[in-house]
Design a protein around this motif. Structure first.
Motif, mmCIF file in Angstrom:
data_model
loop_
_atom_site.group_PDB
_atom_site.id
_atom_site.type_symbol
_atom_site.label_atom_id
_atom_site.label_comp_id
_atom_site.label_asym_id
_atom_site.label_seq_id
_atom_site.Cartn_x
_atom_site.Cartn_y
_atom_site.Cartn_z
ATOM 1 N N ASP A 52 -11.452 55.208 -61.711
ATOM 2 C CA ASP A 52 -12.482 54.171 -61.776
ATOM 3 C C ASP A 52 -13.184 54.070 -60.429
ATOM 4 O OD1 ASP A 52 -13.952 52.018 -62.751
ATOM 5 O OD2 ASP A 52 -12.197 50.805 -63.245
ATOM 6 N N TRP A 53 -14.296 53.353 -60.416
ATOM 7 C CA TRP A 53 -15.120 53.183 -59.221
ATOM 8 C C TRP A 53 -15.067 51.731 -58.740
ATOM 9 C CZ3 TRP A 53 -16.999 54.118 -64.148
ATOM 10 C CH2 TRP A 53 -17.650 53.043 -64.764
ATOM 11 N N GLU A 54 -15.283 51.516 -57.429
ATOM 12 C CA GLU A 54 -15.417 50.179 -56.851
ATOM 13 C C GLU A 54 -16.216 50.294 -55.556
ATOM 14 O OE1 GLU A 54 -11.959 47.784 -56.258
ATOM 15 O OE2 GLU A 54 -11.029 48.336 -58.171
ATOM 16 N N ILE A 55 -17.507 49.999 -55.606
ATOM 17 C CA ILE A 55 -18.293 50.029 -54.376
ATOM 18 C C ILE A 55 -17.846 48.899 -53.449
ATOM 19 C CG2 ILE A 55 -20.156 48.615 -55.348
ATOM 20 C CD1 ILE A 55 -22.096 50.180 -53.534
ATOM 21 N N GLU A 56 -17.802 49.179 -52.147
ATOM 22 C CA GLU A 56 -17.389 48.168 -51.172
ATOM 23 C C GLU A 56 -18.180 48.343 -49.876
ATOM 24 O OE1 GLU A 56 -13.547 46.872 -51.051
ATOM 25 O OE2 GLU A 56 -13.108 47.510 -53.104
ATOM 26 N N SER A 67 -10.099 54.264 -57.716
ATOM 27 C CA SER A 67 -8.830 53.728 -58.203
ATOM 28 C C SER A 67 -8.430 54.424 -59.496
ATOM 29 C CB SER A 67 -8.961 52.223 -58.476
ATOM 30 O OG SER A 67 -9.475 51.528 -57.350
ATOM 31 N N GLU A 68 -7.195 54.918 -59.535
ATOM 32 C CA GLU A 68 -6.658 55.467 -60.788
ATOM 33 C C GLU A 68 -5.855 54.342 -61.439
ATOM 34 O OE1 GLU A 68 -5.025 56.444 -63.774
ATOM 35 O OE2 GLU A 68 -3.379 56.824 -62.369
ATOM 36 N N ARG A 69 -6.415 53.759 -62.505
ATOM 37 C CA ARG A 69 -5.891 52.502 -63.016
ATOM 38 C C ARG A 69 -4.502 52.636 -63.643
ATOM 39 N NH1 ARG A 69 -9.059 49.128 -60.186
ATOM 40 N NH2 ARG A 69 -11.255 49.240 -60.797
ATOM 41 N N ALA A 70 -4.185 53.763 -64.265
ATOM 42 C CA ALA A 70 -2.858 53.890 -64.871
ATOM 43 C C ALA A 70 -1.776 53.802 -63.798
ATOM 44 C CB ALA A 70 -2.757 55.203 -65.651
ATOM 45 N N ARG A 84 -12.973 47.287 -66.919
ATOM 46 C CA ARG A 84 -13.230 45.980 -67.512
ATOM 47 C C ARG A 84 -14.433 45.995 -68.452
ATOM 48 N NH1 ARG A 84 -8.464 43.583 -67.312
ATOM 49 N NH2 ARG A 84 -7.513 43.839 -65.241
ATOM 50 N N ARG A 85 -14.952 47.184 -68.737
ATOM 51 C CA ARG A 85 -16.057 47.295 -69.693
ATOM 52 C C ARG A 85 -15.506 47.340 -71.119
ATOM 53 N NH1 ARG A 85 -21.073 49.288 -67.448
ATOM 54 N NH2 ARG A 85 -20.940 49.024 -65.193
ATOM 55 N N ASN A 86 -16.380 47.096 -72.075
ATOM 56 C CA ASN A 86 -15.988 47.122 -73.477
ATOM 57 C C ASN A 86 -16.893 48.077 -74.246
ATOM 58 O OD1 ASN A 86 -14.756 46.561 -75.894
ATOM 59 N ND2 ASN A 86 -15.830 44.608 -76.224
ATOM 60 N N PRO A 87 -16.439 49.295 -74.549
ATOM 61 C CA PRO A 87 -15.110 49.833 -74.252
ATOM 62 C C PRO A 87 -15.004 50.249 -72.788
ATOM 63 C CG PRO A 87 -16.430 51.516 -75.290
ATOM 64 C CD PRO A 87 -17.275 50.256 -75.288
ATOM 65 N N PRO A 88 -13.776 50.433 -72.275
ATOM 66 C CA PRO A 88 -13.625 50.899 -70.890
ATOM 67 C C PRO A 88 -14.314 52.238 -70.675
ATOM 68 C CG PRO A 88 -11.534 50.101 -71.746
ATOM 69 C CD PRO A 88 -12.477 50.181 -72.915
ATOM 70 N N ARG A 89 -14.777 52.436 -69.437
ATOM 71 C CA ARG A 89 -15.436 53.691 -69.077
ATOM 72 C C ARG A 89 -14.802 54.197 -67.780
ATOM 73 N NH1 ARG A 89 -21.902 54.557 -67.686
ATOM 74 N NH2 ARG A 89 -21.771 56.780 -67.161
#
Length: 270
Positions: A113-117, A148-151, A242-247
């Motif tokens: 996943d992505w997270e800009i900071e 981030s690797e969410r699993a 947190r998207r629906n569906p997750p991406r």
């Protein structure tokens, strides 16, 4: 002042020029060591011997400490199903994940996943820094992605935040760090990231629950901050899980993250 690295050596950057600091002064080429002498570095104005800028690496290739802040924007806390925290939620990204601004990232199995900071680079540093002097400890701000690797991140109780965020290449920063005095308002800086043609995140640092100077004061109350340390200050709403569906990130995709007044970083995934 804008600073970065080329071939691991500290350079100052102005327009399309880069000045190798160690070649033209008694300051060291190592970023951490040069930031220990930040006042001398910040006084540099002579670009007469600068050369055309080449490929830039991470502004701080080898930080000794990397702090990161969870749920520091109310919309992101809401999308994650949490109340806004009353105290900063601090974790670490291990320094081996730090990478430069234009990179190819090998995706691990799972749910990347992505997270800009916006990332704060510590200059003078210190221990128990009062908030009214906290900005003096910051050498600059740069663009970052808290990939981030969410699993892995969410496996177990409690979750494994740091491991899931520290795969190789999962901490790209750059292209330069910009001193706080360069911004019209250092507490209100816009940023956004695109995955392909899609705008997936955007925000302003004025929307933080805990602003940068507050984070510096709170973290330094426990851990002495060292020159070259990094603080990933948090991400806004719009992350993939947190998207629906997750991406999630896929091989062949490109993520472009931009912060006003600094520039952009670009990650291609394989």
């Amino acid at each position: 002042m804008r600073f970065g690295t080329q071939n691991g050596r500290l350079v100052l950057v102005r327009d399309d020029l880069a000045l190798d600091v160690a070649e033209h002064s008694d300051l060291p080429s190592d970023v951490n060591a040069a930031l220990e002498r930040f006042d001398e570095l910040a006084g540099w104005t002579d670009f007469s011997r600068a050369k055309p800028v080449g490929r830039l690496g991470p502004p701080v290739p080898h930080p000794r400490q990397v702090f990161a802040v969870a749920l520091n924007y109310r919309p992101h806390a809401a999308e994650a199903g949490f109340q806004p925290p009353e105290e900063p939620l601090i974790f670490t990204k291990f320094p081996s994940c730090i990478a430069g601004p234009d990179t190819e990232v090998k995706l691990p199995p799972g749910k990347p996943d992505w997270e800009i900071e916006v990332v704060a680079v510590i200059g003078r540093g210190g221990y128990r820094i009062p908030r009214e002097r906290a900005w003096d400890a910051v050498a600059g701000l740069t663009v970052g992605q808290d990939l981030s690797e969410r699993a892995s991140q969410l496996r177990g109780t409690p979750a494994q935040f740091s491991l899931g965020k520290s795969f190789p290449g999962f901490g790209p920063i750059g292209p330069v760090a910009v001193t706080p005095d360069e911004f019209p308002d250092r507490d209100d800086i816009g940023f956004a990231c695109h995955l392909g043609d899609d705008l997936v995140q955007h925000g302003r640092t004025s929307q933080m629950i805990f602003p940068i100077d507050d984070l510096v004061a709170r973290i330094s109350a426990v851990c002495p901050l060292l020159p070259g340390d990094l603080i990933f200050t948090g991400t806004p709403a719009g992350v993939g899980n947190r998207r629906n569906p997750p991406r999630y990130l896929q091989p062949g995709e490109t993520l472009v993250s931009r912060v006003d007044g600094i520039g952009e970083i670009r990650q291609t995934f394989v």
